[in-house]
Design a protein around this motif. Structure first.
Motif, mmCIF file in Angstrom:
data_model
loop_
_atom_site.group_PDB
_atom_site.id
_atom_site.type_symbol
_atom_site.label_atom_id
_atom_site.label_comp_id
_atom_site.label_asym_id
_atom_site.label_seq_id
_atom_site.Cartn_x
_atom_site.Cartn_y
_atom_site.Cartn_z
ATOM 1 N N VAL A 1 81.654 -31.269 84.989
ATOM 2 C CA VAL A 1 81.312 -32.033 83.885
ATOM 3 C C VAL A 1 82.139 -33.492 83.981
ATOM 4 N N LYS A 2 83.536 -32.845 84.108
ATOM 5 C CA LYS A 2 84.550 -33.954 84.158
ATOM 6 C C LYS A 2 84.646 -35.188 85.401
ATOM 7 N N GLN A 3 84.033 -34.336 86.391
ATOM 8 C CA GLN A 3 84.262 -35.014 87.872
ATOM 9 C C GLN A 3 82.673 -36.046 87.721
ATOM 10 N N TYR A 4 81.706 -35.536 87.310
ATOM 11 C CA TYR A 4 80.474 -36.332 87.232
ATOM 12 C C TYR A 4 79.670 -36.602 86.285
ATOM 13 N N HIS A 5 80.367 -36.580 85.042
ATOM 14 C CA HIS A 5 79.928 -37.047 83.646
ATOM 15 C C HIS A 5 78.473 -36.364 83.444
ATOM 16 N N THR A 6 77.845 -35.433 83.776
ATOM 17 C CA THR A 6 76.562 -34.843 83.541
ATOM 18 C C THR A 6 76.337 -33.577 83.000
ATOM 19 N N LYS A 7 75.528 -33.139 82.427
ATOM 20 C CA LYS A 7 75.203 -31.772 81.719
ATOM 21 C C LYS A 7 75.147 -30.732 83.083
ATOM 22 N N THR A 8 75.935 -29.636 82.635
ATOM 23 C CA THR A 8 75.889 -28.868 83.811
ATOM 24 C C THR A 8 75.810 -27.250 83.109
ATOM 25 N N TYR B 1 81.065 -31.365 94.956
ATOM 26 C CA TYR B 1 82.355 -30.937 94.508
ATOM 27 C C TYR B 1 83.400 -30.120 95.370
ATOM 28 N N ASN C 1 91.434 -31.333 89.221
ATOM 29 C CA ASN C 1 90.844 -32.371 88.468
ATOM 30 C C ASN C 1 90.939 -32.065 86.818
#
Length: 149
Positions: A39-46, A64, A116
């Motif tokens: 989520v932090k890296q790609y700013h999307t729902k996981t 990742y 990260n």
């Protein structure tokens, strides 16, 4: 409610398979931490547990790990082919294998999984070649392991 675990740790197992002359790699990461890092890296729902999101998660998981794991047996980093991931209790196992390579004498590994996210991250690296297993513990921010066989 998510289970809280006070230790932030991942394991990377790298084994040289003499039968098919490939390195087999398994990264094991706590699922809740892994999802937070994605989520932090790609700013999307996981959601690594949802079957209907598996294909979308495959893309993020591969991207990742590839950006946070580099393995060299010579001058150039090895091409790691993504095999897939599966949930194993509270952890996620991610599988890769290299292209065919000659018998390994030395392996250099850079592992920055979850760097990260946590400044107390511990990454444990086990490398096995011809039945000889060597292990090293990397405390953040350390990320380099070099083993000679």
């Amino acid at each position: 409610m998510k289970a809280f675990h006070p230790i932030h740790v991942s394991t990377t197992n790298i084994s040289y398979n003499n039968q098919d002359n490939k390195l087999e790699v398994i990264c094991t990461i706590f699922t809740d931490d892994f999802e937070a890092a994605l989520v932090k890296q790609y700013h999307t729902k996981t959601d690594l547990n949802k079957a209907e999101m598996h294909a979308a998660m495959d893309v993020l998981v591969k991207k990742y790990i590839i950006s946070n794991l580099q393995i060299k047996t010579g001058a150039a980093p090895l091409n790691l082919n993504y095999v897939g991931f599966e949930i194993n209790k509270e952890a996620t196992d991610v599988y890769f294998e290299s292209d065919k390579i000659p018998v390994v004498k030395k392996i250099d590994t850079d592992v920055s999984l979850l760097h990260n996210l946590f400044d107390d991250q511990i990454n444990i690296v086990h490398i096995t070649v011809n039945g000889v297993r060597k292990s090293e513990k990397l405390d953040y921010p350390a990320k380099r392991v070099e083993q000679v066989f």
